[in-house]
Design a protein around this motif. Structure first.
Motif, PDB file in Angstrom:
ATOM      1  N   ARG A 153      -9.864 -19.498  20.631  1.00 16.27           N
ATOM      2  CA  ARG A 153      -9.101 -19.501  19.381  1.00 16.27           C
ATOM      3  C   ARG A 153      -9.989 -19.991  18.247  1.00 16.27           C
ATOM      4  NH1 ARG A 153      -6.955 -22.676  15.826  1.00 16.27           N
ATOM      5  NH2 ARG A 153      -7.769 -24.499  16.938  1.00 16.27           N
ATOM      6  N   ILE A 154      -9.931 -19.286  17.109  1.00 16.25           N
ATOM      7  CA  ILE A 154     -10.735 -19.642  15.945  1.00 16.25           C
ATOM      8  C   ILE A 154      -9.806 -19.792  14.747  1.00 16.25           C
ATOM      9  CG2 ILE A 154     -12.637 -18.962  14.444  1.00 16.25           C
ATOM     10  CD1 ILE A 154     -13.606 -17.135  16.731  1.00 16.25           C
ATOM     11  N   GLY A 155      -9.752 -20.976  14.181  1.00 12.85           N
ATOM     12  CA  GLY A 155      -8.940 -21.207  12.996  1.00 12.85           C
ATOM     13  C   GLY A 155      -9.672 -20.776  11.738  1.00 12.85           C
ATOM     14  N   THR A 156      -8.991 -20.035  10.873  1.00 11.44           N
ATOM     15  CA  THR A 156      -9.616 -19.535   9.649  1.00 11.44           C
ATOM     16  C   THR A 156      -8.703 -19.768   8.449  1.00 11.44           C
ATOM     17  OG1 THR A 156      -8.675 -17.294   9.766  1.00 11.44           O
ATOM     18  CG2 THR A 156     -10.724 -17.699  10.975  1.00 11.44           C
ATOM     19  N   SER A 157      -9.336 -19.847   7.285  1.00 10.02           N
ATOM     20  CA  SER A 157      -8.621 -19.883   6.012  1.00 10.02           C
ATOM     21  C   SER A 157      -9.320 -18.908   5.077  1.00 10.02           C
ATOM     22  CB  SER A 157      -8.629 -21.292   5.418  1.00 10.02           C
ATOM     23  OG  SER A 157      -7.962 -21.312   4.169  1.00 10.02           O
ATOM     24  N   THR A 158      -8.591 -17.886   4.639  1.00  4.39           N
ATOM     25  CA  THR A 158      -9.183 -16.818   3.840  1.00  4.39           C
ATOM     26  C   THR A 158      -8.495 -16.718   2.489  1.00  4.39           C
ATOM     27  OG1 THR A 158      -9.683 -15.554   5.851  1.00  4.39           O
ATOM     28  CG2 THR A 158      -9.758 -14.369   3.755  1.00  4.39           C
ATOM     29  N   SER A 159      -9.280 -16.849   1.427  1.00  2.00           N
ATOM     30  CA  SER A 159      -8.800 -16.571   0.074  1.00  2.00           C
ATOM     31  C   SER A 159      -9.171 -15.130  -0.254  1.00  2.00           C
ATOM     32  CB  SER A 159      -9.447 -17.521  -0.936  1.00  2.00           C
ATOM     33  OG  SER A 159      -9.182 -18.868  -0.609  1.00  2.00           O
ATOM     34  N   VAL A 160      -8.207 -14.351  -0.709  1.00  7.34           N
ATOM     35  CA  VAL A 160      -8.464 -12.923  -0.866  1.00  7.34           C
ATOM     36  C   VAL A 160      -7.740 -12.361  -2.082  1.00  7.34           C
ATOM     37  CG1 VAL A 160      -6.528 -12.283   0.628  1.00  7.34           C
ATOM     38  CG2 VAL A 160      -8.449 -10.691   0.351  1.00  7.34           C
ATOM     39  N   ALA A 161      -8.391 -11.393  -2.711  1.00  5.07           N
ATOM     40  CA  ALA A 161      -7.765 -10.532  -3.713  1.00  5.07           C
ATOM     41  C   ALA A 161      -8.077  -9.104  -3.295  1.00  5.07           C
ATOM     42  CB  ALA A 161      -8.308 -10.814  -5.110  1.00  5.07           C
ATOM     43  N   VAL A 162      -7.053  -8.256  -3.190  1.00  5.47           N
ATOM     44  CA  VAL A 162      -7.246  -6.938  -2.602  1.00  5.47           C
ATOM     45  C   VAL A 162      -6.529  -5.871  -3.419  1.00  5.47           C
ATOM     46  CG1 VAL A 162      -5.261  -7.248  -1.065  1.00  5.47           C
ATOM     47  CG2 VAL A 162      -7.045  -5.585  -0.466  1.00  5.47           C
ATOM     48  N   LEU A 163      -7.132  -4.687  -3.464  1.00  7.91           N
ATOM     49  CA  LEU A 163      -6.547  -3.511  -4.097  1.00  7.91           C
ATOM     50  C   LEU A 163      -6.727  -2.323  -3.170  1.00  7.91           C
ATOM     51  CD1 LEU A 163      -5.402  -1.887  -6.550  1.00  7.91           C
ATOM     52  CD2 LEU A 163      -7.787  -1.578  -7.276  1.00  7.91           C
ATOM     53  N   SER A 164      -5.641  -1.597  -2.911  1.00 12.47           N
ATOM     54  CA  SER A 164      -5.692  -0.399  -2.075  1.00 12.47           C
ATOM     55  C   SER A 164      -4.928   0.713  -2.780  1.00 12.47           C
ATOM     56  CB  SER A 164      -5.067  -0.675  -0.700  1.00 12.47           C
ATOM     57  OG  SER A 164      -5.038   0.502   0.089  1.00 12.47           O
ATOM     58  N   GLN A 165      -5.506   1.914  -2.805  1.00 12.63           N
ATOM     59  CA  GLN A 165      -4.832   3.020  -3.470  1.00 12.63           C
ATOM     60  C   GLN A 165      -5.300   4.352  -2.894  1.00 12.63           C
ATOM     61  OE1 GLN A 165      -5.758   2.956  -7.663  1.00 12.63           O
ATOM     62  NE2 GLN A 165      -7.926   2.562  -7.321  1.00 12.63           N
ATOM     63  N   LYS A 166      -4.446   5.360  -3.070  1.00  8.60           N
ATOM     64  CA  LYS A 166      -4.798   6.696  -2.608  1.00  8.60           C
ATOM     65  C   LYS A 166      -4.081   7.738  -3.452  1.00  8.60           C
ATOM     66  CE  LYS A 166      -1.268   6.881   1.066  1.00  8.60           C
ATOM     67  NZ  LYS A 166      -1.052   7.053   2.525  1.00  8.60           N
ATOM     68  N   VAL A 167      -4.692   8.914  -3.548  1.00  9.40           N
ATOM     69  CA  VAL A 167      -4.113  10.072  -4.225  1.00  9.40           C
ATOM     70  C   VAL A 167      -4.086  11.216  -3.225  1.00  9.40           C
ATOM     71  CG1 VAL A 167      -4.306  11.686  -6.139  1.00  9.40           C
ATOM     72  CG2 VAL A 167      -5.012   9.316  -6.452  1.00  9.40           C
ATOM     73  N   GLN A 168      -2.915  11.876  -3.107  1.00  8.08           N
ATOM     74  CA  GLN A 168      -2.748  12.967  -2.152  1.00  8.08           C
ATOM     75  C   GLN A 168      -2.318  14.239  -2.866  1.00  8.08           C
ATOM     76  OE1 GLN A 168       0.004  10.277   0.107  1.00  8.08           O
ATOM     77  NE2 GLN A 168      -0.914  11.281   1.890  1.00  8.08           N
ATOM     78  N   PHE A 169      -2.739  15.376  -2.311  1.00  6.99           N
ATOM     79  CA  PHE A 169      -2.418  16.684  -2.872  1.00  6.99           C
ATOM     80  C   PHE A 169      -1.837  17.563  -1.763  1.00  6.99           C
ATOM     81  CE2 PHE A 169      -5.941  14.819  -5.159  1.00  6.99           C
ATOM     82  CZ  PHE A 169      -5.571  14.959  -6.489  1.00  6.99           C
ATOM     83  N   ARG A 170      -0.686  18.165  -2.051  1.00  4.99           N
ATOM     84  CA  ARG A 170      -0.028  19.006  -1.060  1.00  4.99           C
ATOM     85  C   ARG A 170      -0.689  20.383  -0.996  1.00  4.99           C
ATOM     86  NH1 ARG A 170       4.335  18.063   1.580  1.00  4.99           N
ATOM     87  NH2 ARG A 170       4.930  16.375   0.143  1.00  4.99           N
ATOM     88  N   ILE A 171      -0.794  20.917   0.221  1.00  7.36           N
ATOM     89  CA  ILE A 171      -1.339  22.254   0.422  1.00  7.36           C
ATOM     90  C   ILE A 171      -0.195  23.257   0.308  1.00  7.36           C
ATOM     91  CG2 ILE A 171      -2.574  23.778   1.998  1.00  7.36           C
ATOM     92  CD1 ILE A 171      -3.840  21.339   3.259  1.00  7.36           C
ATOM     93  N   GLY A 172      -0.116  23.935  -0.831  1.00  5.11           N
ATOM     94  CA  GLY A 172       0.957  24.894  -1.071  1.00  5.11           C
ATOM     95  C   GLY A 172       2.318  24.240  -0.969  1.00  5.11           C
ATOM     96  N   GLN A 173       3.224  24.869  -0.214  1.00  8.08           N
ATOM     97  CA  GLN A 173       4.555  24.326   0.030  1.00  8.08           C
ATOM     98  C   GLN A 173       4.676  23.753   1.442  1.00  8.08           C
ATOM     99  OE1 GLN A 173       6.823  24.216  -2.488  1.00  8.08           O
ATOM    100  NE2 GLN A 173       5.169  25.093  -3.735  1.00  8.08           N
TER     101      GLN A 173
END
Length: 383
Positions: A153-173
């Motif tokens: 077991r490893i104890g951790t403390s993480t300070s984080v700032a995160v951004l996640s994003q995506k753009v999707q395009f439909r193929i026809g209908q």
């Protein structure tokens, strides 16, 4: 050990005398939040959050859900809901947002927000989210070297700032969409072990770009009762795009919802992940892990992850559903020190359809593995 997940509670402040009638469905007379969610000024639902997770301590927070529907979209949904018991559930809002914050007694906290928007009848779709905070978590690694066979077991403390994003395009209908993904995070990790803290404890930037393909025929975004979803993405984290760590990750997800009879429905879900480490050392939280109800997050990490789940659901009526589920996950290691691990977990649960015109369900699951048991309060199917 018993572990309680996040619990989404409905705010008592919503139930004023003048608005009490809006919390009952005009079709079946049952308690329902659909009218309030659709008809208030901004489509806003306050969601208090209660956390009783032993790993991080007791805590809570609040989130707000915004459904950005036009007056015409609201009218169409209301008309569909009045004309059929499952009407409106197949209509997906063109835009929705969520913002919130949580904190616990072990000083874990996080502020977050997200947005989903589609254009041209869902031909183009954007999904993004981010947040910042501190996570105090225990990570585990299996040591198997000669006579030594031990879970460390490893104890951790993480300070984080995160951004996640995506753009999707439909193929026809078609149900197929292709997209581009980005993840950017800045973090600083500290270990409770002095040696590990000197070696791995530092401030770092994780930057990744990738491609995604998605096939989706599910009949509802929040709680599907039929249809399929298959998605695959390949992410590249490299110093050429500003990342301090170099690795690749392939993630494949599949879900199937198969009606057996009018009352019975079979749900299946599977996940495969492949982690290709380019550097000798990477962030301990970078590796994927087995994600199953009844198994702690990050408990079983590996270079390859394989999980499969099954869930059998019985509809008592259109409001109440009960289910039983079982799953198995394997974390495979690409080194001679750690060994592969397999974990099985199963349980039972129930759902109540809280917003009929959106097909939105919430409820509780009880899950158990050979190491621990857990109670989850979920929105959606649980997959």
């Amino acid at each position: 050990m018993t572990r309680y997940g996040g619990f989404v509670l409905l705010s008592c402040s919503l139930f004023t005398t003048s608005s009490l009638a809006s919390f009952y469905d005009p079709v079946d007379g049952q308690f329902d939040m659909g009218h309030h969610l659709a008809e208030n000024a901004h489509g806003f639902l306050p969601i208090p959050i209660l956390i009783t997770e032993p790993a991080v301590g007791y805590g809570g927070g609040v989130a707000g859900l915004f459904l950005h529907e036009t007056d015409e979209e609201k009218r169409q949904r209301k008309q569909a809901a009045l004309s059929a018991i499952d009407g409106g559930a197949q209509l997906v809002p063109s835009a929705m947002s969520v913002v919130g914050a949580v904190g616990t007694e072990n000083e874990t906290w996080f502020v977050f927000g997200g947005h989903r928007r589609s254009w041209m009848n869902d031909s183009i779709r954007y999904t993004g989210g981010g947040g910042f905070g501190v996570a105090n978590l225990d990570l585990y690694t299996s040591i198997n070297w000669g006579p030594i066979d031990h879970d460390l077991r490893i104890g951790t403390s993480t300070s984080v700032a995160v951004l996640s994003q995506k753009v999707q395009f439909r193929i026809g209908q078609s149900p197929w969409m292709l997209g581009i993904k980005q993840l950017l995070a800045k973090s600083e990790i500290e270990f409770d072990n002095t040696v590990l803290d000197r070696i791995l404890g530092n401030e770092s930037v994780t930057s990744g770009l990738g491609l995604e393909a998605e096939y989706d025929t599910r009949d509802n975004l929040f709680y599907p009762t039929k249809g399929y979803k298959l998605s695959a993405d390949y992410m590249v984290y490299d110093d050429a795009i500003g990342s301090d760590y170099n690795y690749r990750n392939l993630n494949i997800d599949g879900e199937a919802y198969i009606p057996i009879t009018q009352k019975w429905m079979l749900g299946l879900a599977a996940n495969y992940q492949n982690f290709d480490q380019q550097d000798r050392l990477v962030s301990p939280t970078a590796k994927p892990y087995v994600s199953l109800r009844g198994v702690s997050s990050y408990r079983y990490q590996g270079d390859e992850i394989e999980t499969i789940q099954g869930q059998l659901t019985y509809s008592i009526n259109h409001r109440w559903k009960v289910s039983g589920f079982y799953g198995s996950g394997t974390a495979k290691q690409d080194n001679i020190v750690s060994h592969d691990s397999t974990i099985n977990a199963g349980g039972v649960g129930f759902r109540y359809q809280i917003a009929r015109r959106y097909g939105l369900h919430l409820g509780m699951d009880y899950a158990q593995s050979h190491e621990e048991s857990a109670v989850y309060f979920n929105v959606g199917s649980g997959f």
